[in-house]
Design a protein around this motif. Structure first.
Motif, PDB file in Angstrom:
ATOM      1  N   UNK B  97      23.293 -28.276 -65.636  1.00  0.00           N
ATOM      2  CA  UNK B  97      22.129 -27.445 -65.338  1.00  0.00           C
ATOM      3  C   UNK B  97      22.118 -27.146 -63.838  1.00  0.00           C
ATOM      4  N   UNK B  98      21.434 -26.082 -63.473  1.00  0.00           N
ATOM      5  CA  UNK B  98      21.266 -25.819 -62.047  1.00  0.00           C
ATOM      6  C   UNK B  98      19.779 -25.944 -61.700  1.00  0.00           C
ATOM      7  N   UNK B  99      19.570 -26.047 -60.408  1.00  0.00           N
ATOM      8  CA  UNK B  99      18.205 -26.230 -59.960  1.00  0.00           C
ATOM      9  C   UNK B  99      18.041 -25.592 -58.591  1.00  0.00           C
ATOM     10  N   UNK B 100      16.799 -25.555 -58.115  1.00  0.00           N
ATOM     11  CA  UNK B 100      16.541 -25.007 -56.779  1.00  0.00           C
ATOM     12  C   UNK B 100      15.895 -26.082 -55.930  1.00  0.00           C
ATOM     13  N   UNK B 101      15.839 -25.833 -54.625  1.00  0.00           N
ATOM     14  CA  UNK B 101      15.186 -26.785 -53.729  1.00  0.00           C
ATOM     15  C   UNK B 101      13.728 -26.969 -54.123  1.00  0.00           C
ATOM     16  N   UNK B 102      13.096 -25.887 -54.571  1.00  0.00           N
ATOM     17  CA  UNK B 102      11.696 -25.950 -54.987  1.00  0.00           C
ATOM     18  C   UNK B 102      11.552 -26.839 -56.220  1.00  0.00           C
ATOM     19  N   UNK B 103      12.526 -26.698 -57.141  1.00  0.00           N
ATOM     20  CA  UNK B 103      12.564 -27.542 -58.341  1.00  0.00           C
ATOM     21  C   UNK B 103      12.602 -29.013 -57.967  1.00  0.00           C
ATOM     22  N   UNK B 104      13.489 -29.312 -56.994  1.00  0.00           N
ATOM     23  CA  UNK B 104      13.671 -30.696 -56.564  1.00  0.00           C
ATOM     24  C   UNK B 104      12.340 -31.248 -56.086  1.00  0.00           C
ATOM     25  N   UNK B 105      11.649 -30.427 -55.288  1.00  0.00           N
ATOM     26  CA  UNK B 105      10.358 -30.823 -54.734  1.00  0.00           C
ATOM     27  C   UNK B 105       9.390 -31.213 -55.853  1.00  0.00           C
ATOM     28  N   UNK B 106       9.328 -30.394 -56.899  1.00  0.00           N
ATOM     29  CA  UNK B 106       8.396 -30.669 -57.985  1.00  0.00           C
ATOM     30  C   UNK B 106       8.875 -31.779 -58.908  1.00  0.00           C
ATOM     31  N   UNK B 107      10.197 -31.849 -59.108  1.00  0.00           N
ATOM     32  CA  UNK B 107      10.726 -32.841 -60.057  1.00  0.00           C
ATOM     33  C   UNK B 107      10.432 -34.261 -59.613  1.00  0.00           C
ATOM     34  N   UNK B 108      10.426 -34.478 -58.299  1.00  0.00           N
ATOM     35  CA  UNK B 108      10.202 -35.829 -57.774  1.00  0.00           C
ATOM     36  C   UNK B 108       8.856 -36.364 -58.225  1.00  0.00           C
ATOM     37  N   UNK B 109       7.886 -35.458 -58.408  1.00  0.00           N
ATOM     38  CA  UNK B 109       6.538 -35.902 -58.775  1.00  0.00           C
ATOM     39  C   UNK B 109       6.524 -36.625 -60.111  1.00  0.00           C
ATOM     40  N   UNK B 110       7.435 -36.246 -61.004  1.00  0.00           N
ATOM     41  CA  UNK B 110       7.487 -36.890 -62.315  1.00  0.00           C
ATOM     42  C   UNK B 110       7.919 -38.347 -62.204  1.00  0.00           C
ATOM     43  N   UNK B 111       8.554 -38.699 -61.085  1.00  0.00           N
ATOM     44  CA  UNK B 111       9.040 -40.072 -60.909  1.00  0.00           C
ATOM     45  C   UNK B 111       8.162 -40.872 -59.949  1.00  0.00           C
ATOM     46  N   UNK B 112       6.991 -40.313 -59.669  1.00  0.00           N
ATOM     47  CA  UNK B 112       6.022 -40.963 -58.790  1.00  0.00           C
ATOM     48  C   UNK B 112       6.584 -41.285 -57.406  1.00  0.00           C
ATOM     49  N   UNK B 113       7.485 -40.434 -56.936  1.00  0.00           N
ATOM     50  CA  UNK B 113       7.881 -40.534 -55.539  1.00  0.00           C
ATOM     51  C   UNK B 113       7.740 -39.149 -54.913  1.00  0.00           C
TER      52      UNK B 113
END
Lengths: 508, 363
Positions: B97-113
Motif C-alpha cells: 500500500x502507499x501512504x502520504x505524510x498526512x496519512x502518517x500523521x493521522x495513523x499514529x493517533x490510532x496507536x495512541x502516540x
C-alpha cells in the motif's frame, strides 16, 4: 460658658460606643457574639474544663419590617466557672467591672466587652438582660438586670434562686439588641470557624436566625496549661502604676518594695538597681515624692540589669493543639507548626506561634490565606495593616517554592500580657520590632518545612510522571519491535519498568 | 528502435526495505530481551554535521552520530514514534500500500502516540530515513505535491492490481502524474534521448502542444515549482538507468535557479539520502544573460531576491563557473524574467528559437 461634668464609665462608653466595636448594626451583632463567646471561653479556662458553648440568635420582629436592621435575642450559655451570686449584678450591670485586672493572659480586654454588649442591647431595645449562673453549688441564681448608665450601677429587676440538683455549673446570658445579622453573617461564621481552629478543645454550637445549625466539634479534650498571675515587670510599668502601688504597699523600705512588687527582681537585683538609681534602700516608699516616682520609673527603664520577664503568665496554645485545631478545621495535606521562645517588648512578655498549612480544604486564592490570632482571639478586620501580613508580604516566597496559586494558609498567634494593638478597635497588631522579628523568624521556620514538603512532593510527582511515561511507551516499543522482527512473543519489559521506579510505597 | 528492459529494481528495493526494517526490529527486540533499554544510533542531522561533498556533488552527513535511548525520558516518545513509523512502513510494504505524510500523521493517533503536528510527524519520518538509509518514497510514503511526465516512455506497473500492465506515457495529453504507482514502476522502453524538466505548468502544456517531445526527442517533466522528492528520484532514475541527459528550464530568478540546483545537487534537508540528485543535469535557462541577449520583458529584482542571490553566491553547490557568472549578472542587471516572457515574440518562439539554441549551448 463652659460646664464641666463628671461622667461614669458606662456613660463614657455609651457616648463613645464606636471605639468598642459597635459602629454599625452589623458590627454590633458581631461584636456582641464575639465578646460573650470570649468571656465564656475564659470562664471555661478558669474552670479547667473543655468549653461547651451554645449560641442562639433569633429575630424578635420576625414580620417583615422593611428595614435592614432588626431586633434580635442573643442567648449564650457555657459550662465555665460560673459567677458567684454576689458578683452577678456587677459583672453584668457595671462597666469596667471584671476579673481581668491582674497580669495574666486572657482573651477579653478590659472587662468591657461583655457588659458593653449588654449596654448596647439596652440602649437599642430598652430591655433588661437575663443572667443565670452557678458555680456548681447547690443553687443557681437568675437575675434580671438593667444598667443605670449615668451612675454605672446595676439595677436588679428580679432575682430568683433555684435548686441545682444536677450540680450544673456555668453561665447563661440572654438579652435583646438591634442588629443586622445578614450583613454580619460571613464575619460571624468566619469568627466561629477560626475560634474553633484556635480552641480545638471546645464544642461550639450556633443556631442562627434562619434556624440553621452550625456545630464545631472538639477534636481533643486536652487544654493548654492555664496561665499564672504575675507581678508587673519593672520595664513595663508607668508612673500611674507606681503611684497606686505606693498607696497600697505594706512594705516600709525600698528594698522590699522592689523585691516584692515586681516580677523577677531578686533582693540582689533590687539592691544593685537602687544603687544605680541613687535611691536609698531604707527609704519608705510611702514617702516618695511625685518627682521621685517619675525618676524611679525612668531609672527602671534605663537599668539593664533586670532579668527579662518569664512567660509563665502566658498561655500559648502549644504546637500540638495548634496542629489539632488546623487539622480539624482545614484538613490540610501538610502542616508545620512552630512555637518561638518567649521574648519581651517594653517589659511585656510575649510568645509567637506560627503554622503553615497546604492543600486540603484551604481554598486556592491568588494570595496566601492569613489567620491572625492574639491571645487566642481571631482578628478579622484590617488585615492589610497587620504586622503579620506585612511580614508575609515582605518575604520572597519563591525561595520556599511557593507560588501564588497554591492553597496555602499561614497562622500567626501572638500571646502577650499586653498585645500591641495599634488602635482601640483591637483588630490589628502594630509593627513592634521585637514582635515583628519573632513573627518573621517563626514564619521562616515553618516556611522552610513547607519548602521541604513541596520539594519532595514535586519530586514524587515528577517520578510518577516519569513512570507513567515509561509504562506508556515501553510496551509500545516492545510490541512494534516484536512485529518488525517477526517474532511471536514480546520481550519482557518488566525488568526495565522496575528499574525506573525510584520511589516505592509513596501514598497516592 | 531503442528498447530497454530493465531489471526489476522496484521489487528488489521492496525486499531490501523489509529486510532493513526486520533488522531494526530484531536489534531493538534483542536489546529489550537482554534487559537493556533499547537504543538507536544514527548520523546527526544537525547543521554542524551537514557537509557538501564535491565528489558526490551533493550534501552529505558527517561522522557525528546521535544516540537515542528509551532510557531517556525526553527521548522515549520520539523513540517510540520512530519504531512505530518503522512498523507502519513495514505494514505498507507487506500489504503493498502507499501512504502520504498526512496519512502518517493521522495513523499514529490510532496507536495512541499522536503527533503534536505535521512537522513533528514529518521529522519522525526523516528520522526513520536516517536510521535505515532509505527514503520515505522507498517506504511508500509520499508527499501530497504531484508533478507530471509526458513523452515516449513505456513503463510497467508494480503496484497491486496493475502488475505487468504497461503504459505509454504519451497516452494522455495532460501528462501522467508522477505518483506512487509511477515512481515504483519499471522502465520498459523509450525512444527519447533527453529529459527536459520545466518549472511551470503553462509552459509544459505549450511544449506538449508544440510537440517538443517529437521535435527534440525528449521526455517532458513538469516540476510544478520546487520538484518533489519523488520527481527528483524519478529524474535520477531516468538519468542513471536510461542514461538520458537532463535539461532544466526555470524562471530567470534566484528561485528558479534553485529549483534547478535542487534537482542537480539536492538539498541539505536530504543530506542523509542518496539517489535524489542528478549531478549531470544542466540548467538551461532562463539565465540572466538570456534576459539581456533575448531582450526579455523583465521585472526589477526585489530586496528579497537580491538577499537570496547573495546567499546562493556563498553556497558550495554554486561554485561552478556558470552559476557564479549568472549570479553576478543578475546582480548587475538587477532584473528577472519569467519563462512566459518569451511570448512577446509569439507563442512558438520559445520552441522554435530559444529551446534549440539553449539545448545546444548547454549540451
Amino acid at each position: 460658658m463652659v460646664t464641666f461634668e463628671e461622667i461614669s464609665p458606662a456613660d463614657f462608653f455609651y457616648r463613645n460606643r464606636d471605639i468598642a466595636g459597635f459602629t454599625s448594626p452589623s458590627r454590633a451583632i458581631f461584636s456582641s457574639i464575639r465578646e460573650l463567646v470570649e468571656n465564656s471561653l475564659d470562664a471555661a479556662d478558669v474552670a479547667s474544663s473543655p468549653p461547651q458553648i451554645y449560641i442562639r440568635l433569633s429575630q424578635e420582629d420576625a414580620e417583615e419590617t422593611g428595614l435592614e436592621t432588626g431586633v434580635y435575642t442573643l442567648r449564650i450559655g457555657d459550662n465555665g466557672s460560673g459567677v458567684p451570686a454576689r458578683h452577678i449584678p456587677s459583672a453584668f450591670g457595671q462597666v469596667l467591672f471584671g476579673s481581668k485586672y491582674k497580669l495574666k493572659q486572657t482573651r477579653g480586654t478590659f472587662g468591657l466587652g461583655g457588659t458593653m454588649a449588654i449596654l448596647y442591647g439596652q440602649i437599642t431595645t430598652h430591655k433588661p438582660v437575663k443572667v443565670k449562673s452557678s458555680t456548681g453549688t447547690s443553687k443557681t441564681y437568675e437575675y434580671k438586670l438593667t444598667i443605670d448608665i449615668q451612675r454605672n450601677r446595676p439595677i436588679i429587676l428580679d432575682r430568683k434562686i433555684h435548686r441545682n440538683k444536677k450540680q450544673w455549673r456555668g453561665t447563661i446570658v440572654e438579652f435583646s439588641l438591634e442588629g443586622d445579622y445578614f450583613r454580619a453573617m460571613p464575619k460571624i461564621l468566619e469568627y466561629l470557624k477560626q475560634t474553633a481552629l484556635v480552641t480545638p478543645y471546645a464544642n461550639i454550637t450556633f443556631v442562627d436566625p434562619r434556624g440553621r445549625l452550625y456545630v464545631f466539634t472538639r477534636a481533643t479534650t486536652k487544654m493548654p496549661p492555664p496561665p499564672k498571675e504575675t507581678l508587673p515587670h519593672p520595664y513595663g510599668v508607668d508612673v500611674e502604676t507606681i503611684q497606686r502601688l505606693v498607696c497600697v504597699t505594706k512594705f516600709r523600705n525600698m528594698l522590699d518594695f522592689m523585691h516584692k512588687h515586681f516580677h523577677r527582681v531578686s533582693e540582689n537585683r533590687a539592691r544593685s538597681f537602687l544603687e544605680f538609681a541613687g535611691i536609698s534602700e531604707r527609704k519608705d516608699p510611702r514617702k516618695l515624692k511625685p518627682h521621685e516616682i517619675v525618676k524611679l520609673v525612668r531609672m527602671m527603664k534605663k537599668f539593664n540589669g533586670f532579668f527579662p520577664p518569664d512567660a509563665s503568665c502566658l498561655s500559648p496554645l502549644g504546637e500540638e493543639l495548634l496542629k489539632t485545631g488546623i487539622l480539624k478545621e482545614l484538613k490540610p495535606e501538610f502542616i508545620a507548626v512552630s512555637q518561638r521562645n518567649p521574648a519581651t517588648y517594653s517589659g511585656h512578655p510575649f510568645i509567637v506561634e506560627t503554622a503553615i498549612a497546604y492543600g486540603g480544604e484551604i481554598p486556592k486564592k491568588d494570595d496566601i490565606l492569613v489567620y491572625r490570632f492574639a491571645n487566642r482571639i481571631p482578628l478579622l478586620y484590617d488585615e492589610a495593616s497587620d504586622v503579620s501580613v506585612r511580614v508575609i508580604k515582605s518575604m520572597n516566597w519563591r525561595r520556599y517554592k511557593v507560588t501564588p496559586d497554591m492553597p496555602i494558609a499561614i497562622l500567626v498567634h501572638l500571646c502577650s500580657t499586653k498585645v500591641p494593638y495599634k488602635t482601640v478597635g483591637k483588630e490589628f497588631i502594630a509593627d513592634r520590632p521585637e514582635v515583628k522579628g519573632e513573627i518573621l523568624n517563626g514564619i521562616r521556620e515553618v516556611a522552610r518545612q513547607l519548602q521541604r514538603f513541596l520539594t519532595k512532593k514535586e519530586y514524587v510527582q515528577k517520578e510518577k510522571r516519569r513512570l507513567t511515561i515509561f509504562s506508556k511507551y515501553l510496551p509500545k516499543i516492545a510490541r512494534f519491535s516484536t512485529d518488525l522482527a517477526g517474532k511471536e512473543k514480546e520481550p519482557n519489559i518488566e525488568v526495565l519498568l522496575g528499574s525506573v521506579k525510584k520511589f516505592e510505597g509513596e501514598e497516592d | 528502435m531503442k528498447e530497454k528492459k530493465i531489471e526489476s529494481l522496484a521489487k528488489e528495493k521492496r525486499r531490501e526495505v523489509l529486510k532493513n526494517l526486520r533488522g531494526l526490529g530484531a536489534r531493538l527486540y534483542n536489546q529489550m530481551d537482554n534487559g537493556v533499554f533499547p537504543w538507536i544510533k544514527m548520523p546527526s542531522r544537525s547543521i554542524e554535521n551537514i557537509f557538501y561533498s564535491p565528489e558526490l556533488r551533493q550534501y552529505i552527513l558527517g561522522d557525528k552520530t546521535v544516540q537515542r535511548s528509551a532510557r531517556n525520558i525526553r527521548h522515549i516518545r520520539p523513540f517510540t514514534q520512530v519504531v512505530w513509523a518503522g512498523y507502519f512502513a513495514s505494514e505498507l510494504a507487506r500489504n503493498r500500500k502507499t501512504s502520504t505524510l498526512r496519512d502518517v500523521y493521522y495513523s499514529a493517533q490510532a496507536y495512541e502516540i499522536p503527533f503534536k503536528d505535521q512537522p513533528e510527524s514529518n521529522s519522525i519520518i526523516t528520522d526513520l530515513e536516517t536510521v535505515t538509509g532509505f527514503s520515505r518514497e522507498d517506504f511508500n510514503v509520499f508527499p501530497e505535491e504531484r508533478s507530471a511526465i509526458f513523452g515516449d516512455l513505456t513503463i510497467e506497473y508494480t503496484v497491486p492490481g496493475y502488475e505487468g500492465k504497461q503504459l505509454d506515457l504519451m497516452s494522455h495529453p495532460d501528462g501522467v502524474m508522477i505518483g506512487p504507482a509511477l515512481t515504483s514502476s519499471e522502465f520498459v522502453k523509450t525512444k527519447a534521448d533527453k529529459v527536459i524538466a520545466i518549472e511551470k505548468g503553462g509552459l509544459f502544456t505549450r511544449f506538449i502542444e508544440e510537440r517538443v517531445h517529437k521535435k527534440f526527442n525528449a521526455l517532458l517533466i513538469l516540476t510544478a515549482g520546487q520538484a518533489p522528492r519523488a520527481t527528483r528520484h524519478f529524474i535520477h532514475r531516468l538519468n542513471k538507468e536510461l542514461k538520458l541527459p537532463v535539461f532544466i528550464f526555470t524562471d530567470g530568478d534566484p528561485w528558479g535557479m534553485h529549483i534547478a540546483m535542487v534537482i542537480i545537487s539536492g538539498s541539505a534537508n536530504a543530506a542523509h539520502l542518496r539517489e535524489l540528485t542528478t549531478p549531470d543535469a544542466k540548467w538551461s535557462g532562463v539565465w540572466a544573460t538570456d534576459i539581456v541577449d533575448y531582450k526579455l520583458p523583465s521585472d526589477a529584482l526585489t530586496e528579497v531576491d537580491i538577499k537570496r542571490l547573495h546567499e546562493l553566491e556563498r553556497d558550495p553547490r554554486y561554485k561552478g563557473e556558470l552559476w557564479q557568472r549568472e549570479i553576478k549578472k543578475f546582480l548587475s542587471i538587477k532584473k528577472k524574467a519569467e519563462q512566459e516572457a518569451f511570448s512577446r515574440y509569439g507563442l512558438t518562439y520559445i520552441v522554435d528559437e530559444y529551446l534549440p539554441a539553449k539545448l545546444k549551448e548547454t549540451n
